[in-house]
Design an enzyme around this catalytic site. Structure first.
Site, PDB file in Angstrom:
ATOM      1  N   ARG A 172       0.789  -1.193   0.040  1.00  0.00           N
ATOM      2  CA  ARG A 172      -0.123   0.005   0.047  1.00  0.00           C
ATOM      3  C   ARG A 172       0.809   1.424   0.009  1.00  0.00           C
ATOM      4  NH1 ARG A 172      -4.783  -2.412   3.947  1.00  0.00           N
ATOM      5  NH2 ARG A 172      -5.951  -3.481   2.375  1.00  0.00           N
ATOM      6  N   TYR A 228      -6.253  -1.439  -6.647  1.00  0.00           N
ATOM      7  CA  TYR A 228      -5.655  -2.510  -6.363  1.00  0.00           C
ATOM      8  C   TYR A 228      -4.898  -2.431  -4.956  1.00  0.00           C
ATOM      9  CZ  TYR A 228      -1.124  -1.049  -8.763  1.00  0.00           C
ATOM     10  OH  TYR A 228      -0.002  -0.594  -9.431  1.00  0.00           O
ATOM     11  N   GLU A 229      -4.721  -3.175  -4.059  1.00  0.00           N
ATOM     12  CA  GLU A 229      -4.204  -3.403  -2.911  1.00  0.00           C
ATOM     13  C   GLU A 229      -5.028  -2.752  -1.838  1.00  0.00           C
ATOM     14  OE1 GLU A 229      -1.898  -5.191  -3.083  1.00  0.00           O
ATOM     15  OE2 GLU A 229      -0.637  -4.839  -4.833  1.00  0.00           O
ATOM     16  N   GLY A 230      -6.150  -2.824  -2.001  1.00  0.00           N
ATOM     17  CA  GLY A 230      -7.318  -2.342  -1.135  1.00  0.00           C
ATOM     18  C   GLY A 230      -7.818  -1.060  -1.700  1.00  0.00           C
TER      19      GLY A 230
END
Length: 578
Positions: free
Chosen positions: A290, A429-431
């Site tokens: 993140r 992406y990545e949350g």
């Protein structure tokens, strides 16, 4: 027209004059002086500019190719560039010395991340997960797994992936179906399908180490039943594991990055961490990812700003409304127009301020690794902000810079539309960024009654005491708005469970605005005694940020205090118009 070149002067200013890394006694920093830092930063910039930047248009035009046997070819030049990367050793700059790295600290590793992402974002997707993967294996892996894999990943002989997502589950990892069946020899047979796996298959390294989330037969329901496994493409005995690339996605951007659907058909893997403890182990990797996504936002903003600024200087279009540089000229440069300057100044203020913030956070990560718990808490608090606000503003900046080029920004030959397409995924992406906002409001703010947020505010406030009035006053107002909004959220969260969710995105934006403003306060202090063009540009850009961005916190506070009632009032079926 100019493309991208590494912003080494600005990077060195932040490292040496704002963060003063050569004066720090953190582990790894003792080998740094200003000459070494300059040589490292300029060397990384030279490598990225000469080796990686020429691959950027090629990666977009060619993309990746999956062959009938399931193998994947990367774009032309990627294999050679990766070999040069490994030979250069730049990939090991921040890696731990005990596993073959240079141990110079996360802060210099972050500089290289920015430069690689600006030069060729698709290429960076392959080594981009290495730091998080190695940290996870070092933290959760057995001695045997560490010995077998970490040094080879650090050196670049192997690459790694995060194999987390499944088509039906998305962010809700508790719904995953991938299974891990215990074997008599202590290994596990991993069976399932994972999607959106960056670098799931490629031709850069012989072995790819997949970190895979799966559930044991007796796993509890939901996310409490997730375990994490190390599953290599090539097994220790040299045979191919039961892993295959079923397809590669055809995407909006990052075409040179192989985004794979991966099948695990009873593949051999080994447990990382405790059984059913995969979520905790995964977050070591996920939090690193993140922060890296935030750096991508910075890179997209910087690259697009450089292209737009060069174009605006060269492009003659219209005539200035005030005193013209050359009254006899048929047209002036785009830079005579205030609205073009508005977009460029917004981009510059974000990129330079956010660069300082991500490097400050990287230094806090180094403090946390040295055992500083307060630094660790601050990094945890700011991680969703850096990921979400950074990628939001990175994409918005790329779109604004595309606007500077007008119609030329929309066609491929100028390179701007590729940056816009490449930047868009970072918000997802990545949350996804809405999830980041919920994490900030629901976990980072609410779990300790706002204690870490107040510590962050105190750090900001301390630097305002000696700041010039022209930036101290708007910063104080912005900080006041943020404190009032946080207090309102905590006070009202108990009455309506949707309060934090409704307020979360605006609150994340507030923290982003204030955090970057804080960095501008520190940069203004760093050039206080200087009277040169660089220092004057810093002061002018800081004034622009103070006047155009800091006032946004007032509107964001009003949005927060509007509550959740209107957001939640419309019945679900009313969202579909007849």
């Amino acid at each position: 027209m100019s493309g991208w070149s590494a912003p080494t002067q600005d990077t060195l200013f932040v490292l040496n004059d704002v963060l003063k890394i050569t004066e720090s006694d953190l582990p790894g920093y003792d080998q740094l002086d200003e000459d070494i830092v300059q040589a490292v930063v300029e060397g990384m910039g030279k490598f990225c500019g000469e080796v990686l930047a020429p691959l950027n248009p090629v990666s977009d035009a060619q993309g990746c190719t999956r062959h009938e046997d399931g193998s994947v070819s990367t774009p032309e030049g990627f294999r050679e560039a990766y070999a040069q990367l490994i030979e250069s050793g730049w990939n090991t700059i921040a890696m731990p010395e005990e596993f073959g790295g240079q141990g110079m600290g996360h802060v210099l590793g972050t500089v290289f991340e920015e430069y690689m992402n600006s030069a060729c974002a698709s290429f960076m997707m392959y080594p981009g997960i290495v730091g998080g993967a190695t940290s996870t294996i070092i933290s959760a892996g057995s001695d045997a797994l560490k010995e077998a894999y970490v040094e080879k990943i650090v050196s670049g002989e192997y690459l790694a992936t995060m194999a987390l997502t499944e088509g039906h589950a998305g962010t809700d990892l508790g719904l995953m179906r991938t299974k891990a069946q215990p074997q008599d020899d202590g290994s596990f047979a991993i069976t399932g399908e994972k999607i959106f796996i960056s670098g799931g298959e490629h031709d850069l390294t012989e072995n790819i180490v997949h970190l895979v989330l799966a559930k044991l037969p007796d796993a509890p329901a939901g996310s409490r039943g997730i375990s994490l496994f190390l599953v290599p493409k090539i097994l220790p005995d040299g045979t191919r594991n039961a892993i295959s690339c079923a397809s590669i996605e055809h995407k909006m951007g990052l075409n040179g990055s192989a985004t794979c659907v991966m099948n695990f058909d009873g593949a051999t893997g080994w447990l990382l961490g405790k059984e059913h403890g995969g979520l905790a182990a995964m977050f070591i990797m996920m939090n690193a990812a993140r922060l890296a996504v935030g750096v991508q936002g910075l890179a997209h903003a910087e690259h697009s700003y450089q292209r737009a600024a060069a174009y605006a200087l060269e492009r003659k279009q219209g005539r200035g409304m005030g005193e013209r540089p050359d009254p006899s000229a048929a047209a002036d440069s785009l830079l005579v127009h205030p609205d073009v300057r508005r977009m460029l100044m917004d981009a510059r203020a974000f990129a330079e301020g956010f660069r300082a913030l991500v490097l400050w956070t990287a230094m806090e990560i180094d403090r946390a690794h040295a055992g500083d718990r307060e630094a660790d808490a601050l990094v945890s608090f700011l991680t969703p902000v850096i990921k979400a606000y950074g990628s939001d503003r990175g994409f918005e900046t790329a779109v604004d810079m595309q606007q500077v080029l007008g119609g030329h920004g929309y066609v491929k030959e100028w390179g701007m539309e590729q940056i816009v397409r490449d930047a868009r995924i970072a918000m997802i992406y990545e949350g996804a960024n809405g999830v980041q906002a919920l994490d900030l409001a629901g976990r980072k703010l609410a779990k300790d009654g706002g204690a870490v947020a107040m510590r962050f505010a105190a750090l900001v406030e301390a630097d305002l005491k000696d700041a010039p009035e022209w930036i101290a006053e708007p910063m104080a107002r912005a900080l006041g708005d943020t404190r009032e909004a946080a207090g309102w959220m905590l006070e009202n969260a108990g009455e309506d469970p949707n309060t934090l969710g409704a307020a979360s995105y605006a609150f994340l934006e507030m923290i982003g605005v204030v955090a970057i403003g804080w960095m501008w306060v520190r940069m203004v202090a760093a050039v206080e005694a200087r009277d040169d063009g660089f220092a004057e540009a810093k002061r002018i850009t800081a004034r622009h940020y103070a006047q155009s961005t800091l006032p946004l916190t007032s509107a964001l506070r009003a949005k927060i205090e509007g509550g959740a009632q209107n957001l939640m009032a419309l019945p679900e079926d009313a969202f579909l118009r007849a």
